[in-house]
Design a protein around this motif. Structure first.
Motif, PDB file in Angstrom:
ATOM      1  N   PHE A 288       0.834  -1.203   0.000  1.00  0.00           N
ATOM      2  CA  PHE A 288       0.000   0.000   0.000  1.00  0.00           C
ATOM      3  C   PHE A 288       0.871   1.256   0.000  1.00  0.00           C
ATOM      4  O   PHE A 288       0.624   2.205  -0.748  1.00  0.00           O
ATOM      5  N   ILE A 289       1.911   1.270   0.832  1.00  0.00           N
ATOM      6  CA  ILE A 289       2.814   2.423   0.898  1.00  0.00           C
ATOM      7  C   ILE A 289       3.525   2.602  -0.440  1.00  0.00           C
ATOM      8  O   ILE A 289       3.689   3.733  -0.918  1.00  0.00           O
ATOM      9  N   LYS A 290       3.928   1.501  -1.045  1.00  0.00           N
ATOM     10  CA  LYS A 290       4.594   1.580  -2.341  1.00  0.00           C
ATOM     11  C   LYS A 290       3.645   2.167  -3.394  1.00  0.00           C
ATOM     12  O   LYS A 290       4.019   3.057  -4.152  1.00  0.00           O
ATOM     13  N   VAL A 291       2.401   1.690  -3.429  1.00  0.00           N
ATOM     14  CA  VAL A 291       1.411   2.206  -4.383  1.00  0.00           C
ATOM     15  C   VAL A 291       1.133   3.679  -4.109  1.00  0.00           C
ATOM     16  O   VAL A 291       1.025   4.492  -5.035  1.00  0.00           O
ATOM     17  N   LEU A 292       1.055   4.033  -2.836  1.00  0.00           N
ATOM     18  CA  LEU A 292       0.821   5.416  -2.457  1.00  0.00           C
ATOM     19  C   LEU A 292       1.982   6.306  -2.933  1.00  0.00           C
ATOM     20  O   LEU A 292       1.772   7.398  -3.464  1.00  0.00           O
ATOM     21  N   GLY A 293       3.193   5.841  -2.761  1.00  0.00           N
ATOM     22  CA  GLY A 293       4.376   6.586  -3.231  1.00  0.00           C
ATOM     23  C   GLY A 293       4.369   6.741  -4.745  1.00  0.00           C
ATOM     24  O   GLY A 293       4.690   7.819  -5.270  1.00  0.00           O
ATOM     25  N   GLU A 294       4.013   5.678  -5.459  1.00  0.00           N
ATOM     26  CA  GLU A 294       3.943   5.759  -6.922  1.00  0.00           C
ATOM     27  C   GLU A 294       2.865   6.742  -7.366  1.00  0.00           C
ATOM     28  O   GLU A 294       3.065   7.511  -8.312  1.00  0.00           O
ATOM     29  N   ALA A 295       1.735   6.720  -6.661  1.00  0.00           N
ATOM     30  CA  ALA A 295       0.653   7.647  -6.992  1.00  0.00           C
ATOM     31  C   ALA A 295       1.104   9.083  -6.745  1.00  0.00           C
ATOM     32  O   ALA A 295       0.803   9.981  -7.549  1.00  0.00           O
ATOM     33  N   TYR A 296       1.823   9.302  -5.667  1.00  0.00           N
ATOM     34  CA  TYR A 296       2.323  10.649  -5.375  1.00  0.00           C
ATOM     35  C   TYR A 296       3.294  11.100  -6.466  1.00  0.00           C
ATOM     36  O   TYR A 296       3.203  12.228  -6.955  1.00  0.00           O
ATOM     37  N   THR A 297       4.204  10.220  -6.858  1.00  0.00           N
ATOM     38  CA  THR A 297       5.171  10.549  -7.904  1.00  0.00           C
ATOM     39  C   THR A 297       4.461  10.860  -9.220  1.00  0.00           C
ATOM     40  O   THR A 297       4.781  11.840  -9.896  1.00  0.00           O
ATOM     41  N   GLU A 298       3.482  10.045  -9.561  1.00  0.00           N
ATOM     42  CA  GLU A 298       2.722  10.267 -10.792  1.00  0.00           C
ATOM     43  C   GLU A 298       1.956  11.585 -10.721  1.00  0.00           C
ATOM     44  O   GLU A 298       1.873  12.323 -11.702  1.00  0.00           O
TER      45      GLU A 298
END
Length: 137
Positions: A30-40
């Motif tokens: 979840f944290i990884k997906v959240l980080g990717e979403a933030y980067t995107e």
């Protein structure tokens, strides 16, 4: 304890709370997906800012071209207006003095002005306006 350590402990406490709801493997995912979403999101915001800047540049260019075309056409039609006015002055003078030559001359000049189109060399005018050359108006 300094503020940085306090923040880290608070963060770790939140992760522990989350692991009680979700398995730790899912929390990391979840944290990884959240980080990717933030980067995107950051990339998208930069792209939007770039598009907005390009839009402003294009709008400024369009406004400048509009102003230039307006001035050019005002000048063209102002010259035609003056030529028509002068032709009528000559005709009026010929009528007042009963001078046929002046009347004919005025009518010929008037005919030339109204029968010629300012748009006959439209392509030439358009090319001149679109070039980056300085145009005196």
């Amino acid at each position: 304890m300094n503020k940085n350590n306090t923040n880290q402990l608070a963060f770790m406490d939140r992760i522990k709370e989350t692991t009680s709801i979700l398995p730790s493997k899912d929390v990391i995912k979840f944290i990884k997906v959240l980080g990717e979403a933030y980067t995107e999101n950051q990339i998208t915001e930069r792209e939007l800012a770039k598009i907005q800047a390009q839009r402003e540049v294009l709008l400024t260019e369009i406004r400048r071209k509009y102003d230039l075309y307006e001035k050019v056409f005002e000048q063209i039609f102002s010259e035609r207006k003056m030529a028509i006015h002068k032709s009528f002055e000559v005709i009026d003078m010929g009528l007042e003095t009963n001078n046929r030559e002046l009347i004919v001359s005025g009518l010929q000049n008037l005919s030339k002005v109204v029968s010629s189109s300012p748009f006959t060399d439209l392509q030439k005018l358009s090319n001149a306006l679109e070039s980056n050359n300085v145009i005196e108006i």
